[in-house]
Design a protein around this motif. Structure first.
Motif, short mmCIF file in Angstrom:
data_model
loop_
_atom_site.label_atom_id
_atom_site.label_comp_id
_atom_site.label_asym_id
_atom_site.label_seq_id
_atom_site.Cartn_x
_atom_site.Cartn_y
_atom_site.Cartn_z
N ASN A 143 -124.61 -34.61 -22.46
CA ASN A 143 -123.77 -35.34 -21.51
C ASN A 143 -124.58 -36.28 -20.62
OD1 ASN A 143 -121.18 -35.86 -20.95
ND2 ASN A 143 -120.89 -34.20 -19.46
N LEU A 144 -125.55 -36.91 -21.21
CA LEU A 144 -126.43 -37.83 -20.46
C LEU A 144 -126.25 -39.25 -21.00
CD1 LEU A 144 -129.59 -35.56 -20.54
CD2 LEU A 144 -128.26 -36.12 -18.50
N MET A 145 -126.81 -40.19 -20.28
CA MET A 145 -126.69 -41.58 -20.72
C MET A 145 -128.05 -42.20 -20.99
SD MET A 145 -123.61 -43.06 -18.43
CE MET A 145 -123.04 -44.15 -19.69
N ILE A 146 -128.07 -43.05 -22.02
CA ILE A 146 -129.22 -43.93 -22.25
C ILE A 146 -128.69 -45.33 -22.01
CG2 ILE A 146 -130.85 -44.89 -23.91
CD1 ILE A 146 -130.58 -42.30 -25.52
N LYS A 147 -129.29 -46.07 -21.11
CA LYS A 147 -128.84 -47.45 -20.88
C LYS A 147 -130.01 -48.39 -21.13
CE LYS A 147 -124.64 -47.45 -18.33
NZ LYS A 147 -124.08 -48.56 -19.07
N ALA A 148 -129.70 -49.51 -21.80
CA ALA A 148 -130.79 -50.36 -22.29
C ALA A 148 -130.55 -51.84 -22.00
CB ALA A 148 -130.97 -50.12 -23.78
N SER A 149 -129.93 -52.14 -20.87
CA SER A 149 -129.72 -53.56 -20.55
C SER A 149 -131.06 -54.29 -20.47
CB SER A 149 -129.01 -53.71 -19.20
OG SER A 149 -127.73 -53.15 -19.27
N GLY A 150 -132.06 -53.63 -19.89
CA GLY A 150 -133.37 -54.26 -19.73
C GLY A 150 -134.05 -54.59 -21.06
N ALA A 151 -133.60 -53.92 -22.12
CA ALA A 151 -134.19 -54.15 -23.44
C ALA A 151 -133.40 -55.14 -24.28
CB ALA A 151 -134.29 -52.81 -24.18
N THR A 152 -132.23 -55.50 -23.81
CA THR A 152 -131.33 -56.34 -24.62
C THR A 152 -130.98 -57.62 -23.85
OG1 THR A 152 -129.54 -54.94 -23.80
CG2 THR A 152 -130.30 -54.53 -26.04
N ALA A 153 -132.02 -58.42 -23.59
CA ALA A 153 -131.91 -59.71 -22.92
C ALA A 153 -131.82 -59.59 -21.40
CB ALA A 153 -130.79 -60.58 -23.47
N ALA A 154 -132.18 -58.42 -20.89
CA ALA A 154 -132.40 -58.18 -19.46
C ALA A 154 -131.24 -58.67 -18.58
CB ALA A 154 -133.74 -58.78 -19.02
N ALA A 155 -131.46 -59.70 -17.78
CA ALA A 155 -130.43 -60.08 -16.81
C ALA A 155 -129.16 -60.64 -17.46
CB ALA A 155 -131.00 -61.11 -15.83
N LEU A 156 -129.26 -61.09 -18.70
CA LEU A 156 -128.06 -61.57 -19.40
C LEU A 156 -127.25 -60.34 -19.84
CD1 LEU A 156 -126.72 -64.17 -20.86
CD2 LEU A 156 -127.71 -63.16 -22.91
N PRO A 157 -125.99 -60.23 -19.41
CA PRO A 157 -125.23 -59.04 -19.81
C PRO A 157 -124.78 -59.13 -21.27
CG PRO A 157 -123.91 -60.43 -18.37
CD PRO A 157 -125.23 -61.11 -18.52
N THR A 158 -125.35 -58.29 -22.11
CA THR A 158 -124.99 -58.29 -23.53
C THR A 158 -124.25 -56.99 -23.87
OG1 THR A 158 -127.20 -57.41 -24.04
CG2 THR A 158 -126.91 -59.79 -24.20
N LEU A 159 -124.94 -55.86 -23.69
CA LEU A 159 -124.30 -54.58 -24.00
C LEU A 159 -123.12 -54.31 -23.06
CD1 LEU A 159 -127.35 -52.22 -24.65
CD2 LEU A 159 -125.79 -53.23 -26.32
N ASP A 160 -123.31 -54.59 -21.76
CA ASP A 160 -122.22 -54.30 -20.81
C ASP A 160 -120.99 -55.11 -21.16
OD1 ASP A 160 -123.73 -52.53 -19.45
OD2 ASP A 160 -124.24 -53.86 -17.79
#
Ligand SMILES: NC(=O)c1ccc[n+]([C@@H]2O[C@H](COP(=O)([O-])OP(=O)(O)OC[C@H]3O[C@@H](n4cnc5c(N)ncnc54)[C@H](OP(=O)(O)O)[C@@H]3O)[C@@H](O)[C@H]2O)c1
Length: 343
Positions: A143-160
């Motif tokens: 029940n934990l989260m892995i978040k990787a915005s910093g790895a997927t174009a950083a400040a550009l919101p891609t995954l979100d």
């Protein structure tokens, strides 16, 4: 009020930018999200540091020395295990180097953190591109989260964007300009520079790495596209399955020819399938864009992504700082989104 324990692993360009940002935004996060972001420890290859709270690093006395490397608190005896045991659960922020051959040291750091019940927020791409399914399953089971915005174009919101803004819509295809170095070189070549001059300029400005191979050969774009596709489409695409053609040494005439045709040349990452029966494919290569393509206006070190959907039409975003501070801001965003109450 919620206290969020944070362990920062990696204290290079992004790690330091994150450290500065946590200090800068400590009160902002307390006031706006009711979150007390407490930095409990920092680990790097050369040593580690145990902190009681962010307050300690905010105090002017602590910064009697501006030189973080010479702080007396750096020791070699504290391990990640020690820090994970020392505090109640929280979030491990991974800012270690990306290694797409082994996934280390990120893989071991993420696995250890999840096994001990800590969320993971990462800027590093190697572990996820190689072992995403395994790590995400481990996170799910706890029940934990892995978040990787910093790895997927950083400040550009891609995954979100894909995960939240497009909820309920089916993604039909994704295209992205995901590497600032390549886009900067192509933009400057369209303005008349040779590849060599444009690369030198990018390096001089700190946009390109001293060794730019990983970027200009297209691997950075490929890795980001694989991470985005695998998380948003539920695929398990391997990097070895991706066709990757970068821009290394590209001839000025190719750029000029594109201009004569009234088009813009971009390094594109694409994820698509020919039809519903066929598997998803990821490709990286040069694309000739019409001037009315939404991403044709993404210039310089900017990045952009476009999603084609069944119910919402196409949606594109562009911009977002391509530097360590932008990456640090993406890490902070992920932490806030894990813990915020006003979801
Ligand atoms: N630079 C950017 O703008 C940017 C943007 C988005 C994402 N990223 C990603 O963010 C990550 C970090 O990038 P960076 O530019 O900050 O790299 P960097 O400057 O090379 O820093 C790497 C840090 O990781 C530490 N480290 C290495 N091996 C370690 C280990 N086994 N355990 C603990 N720490 C270890 C190093 O320790 P020492 O200090 O002791 O050498 C250093 O502090 C990379 O994965 C990169 O792809 C970077």
């Amino acid at each position: 009020m919620e206290k969020v324990n944070i362990i920062l692993v990696g204290f290079g360009r992004v790690g330091r930018a994150f450290f500065d940002l946590i200090k800068e935004k400590y009160d902002y996060c307390r006031k706006n999200y009711d979150l007390y972001l407490e930095l409990r420890g920092i680990l790097r290859e050369k040593g580690s540091i145990l902190l009681t709270s962010t307050r300690k690093v905010l105090s002017p006395a602590y910064f009697a020395t501006e030189d973080l490397d010479s702080l007396a608190d750096w020791v070699s005896a504290i391990s990640l295990d020690d820090l994970l045991e020392e505090f109640d659960k929280g979030v491990v922020v991974d800012c270690t180097p990306t290694n797409i051959s082994t996934g280390e040291p990120s893989y071991s750091i993420m696995k250890k953190a999840l096994e001990k019940g800590w969320h993971v927020v990462t800027a590093s791409k190697g572990a996820l591109v190689l072992k995403s399914a395994e790590l995400r399953e481990l996170a799910r089971s706890k029940n934990l989260m892995i978040k990787a915005s910093g790895a997927t174009a950083a400040a550009l919101p891609t995954l979100d964007l894909g995960l939240y803004a497009l909820a309920g819509a089916e993604i039909l295809a994704i295209e992205g300009i995901l590497n600032g170095t390549c886009n900067y070189i192509l933009t400057r070549m369209a303005e008349g520079l040779t590849y060599k001059k444009a690369l030198e300029e990018a390096q001089h400005k700190g946009i390109a790495e001293p060794n730019p191979s990983y970027d200009v050969e297209g691997w950075d774009t490929a890795v980001k596209m694989v991470l985005i596709a695998n998380q948003l489409l539920g695929t398990d695409i391997k990097l070895s399955e991706v066709t990757v053609r970068g821009i290394k040494g590209i001839n000025k005439e190719v750029v000029e020819k594109a201009q004569r045709l009234g088009k813009t040349l971009k390094l594109f990452g694409k994820c698509y399938r020919e039809n519903y029966e066929l598997p998803w494919k990821v490709e990286v290569g040069l694309a000739l864009l019409d001037h009315n393509h939404p991403l044709s206006q993404v210039n310089g070190s900017n990045k952009g992504i476009i999603f084609y959907t069944d119910t919402m039409g196409w949606i594109a975003v562009m911009g977002g700082k391509s530097n360590p501070r932008g990456a640090a801001a993406a890490l902070l965003k992920d932490i806030i989104n894990i813990y915020r109450k006003n979801q």
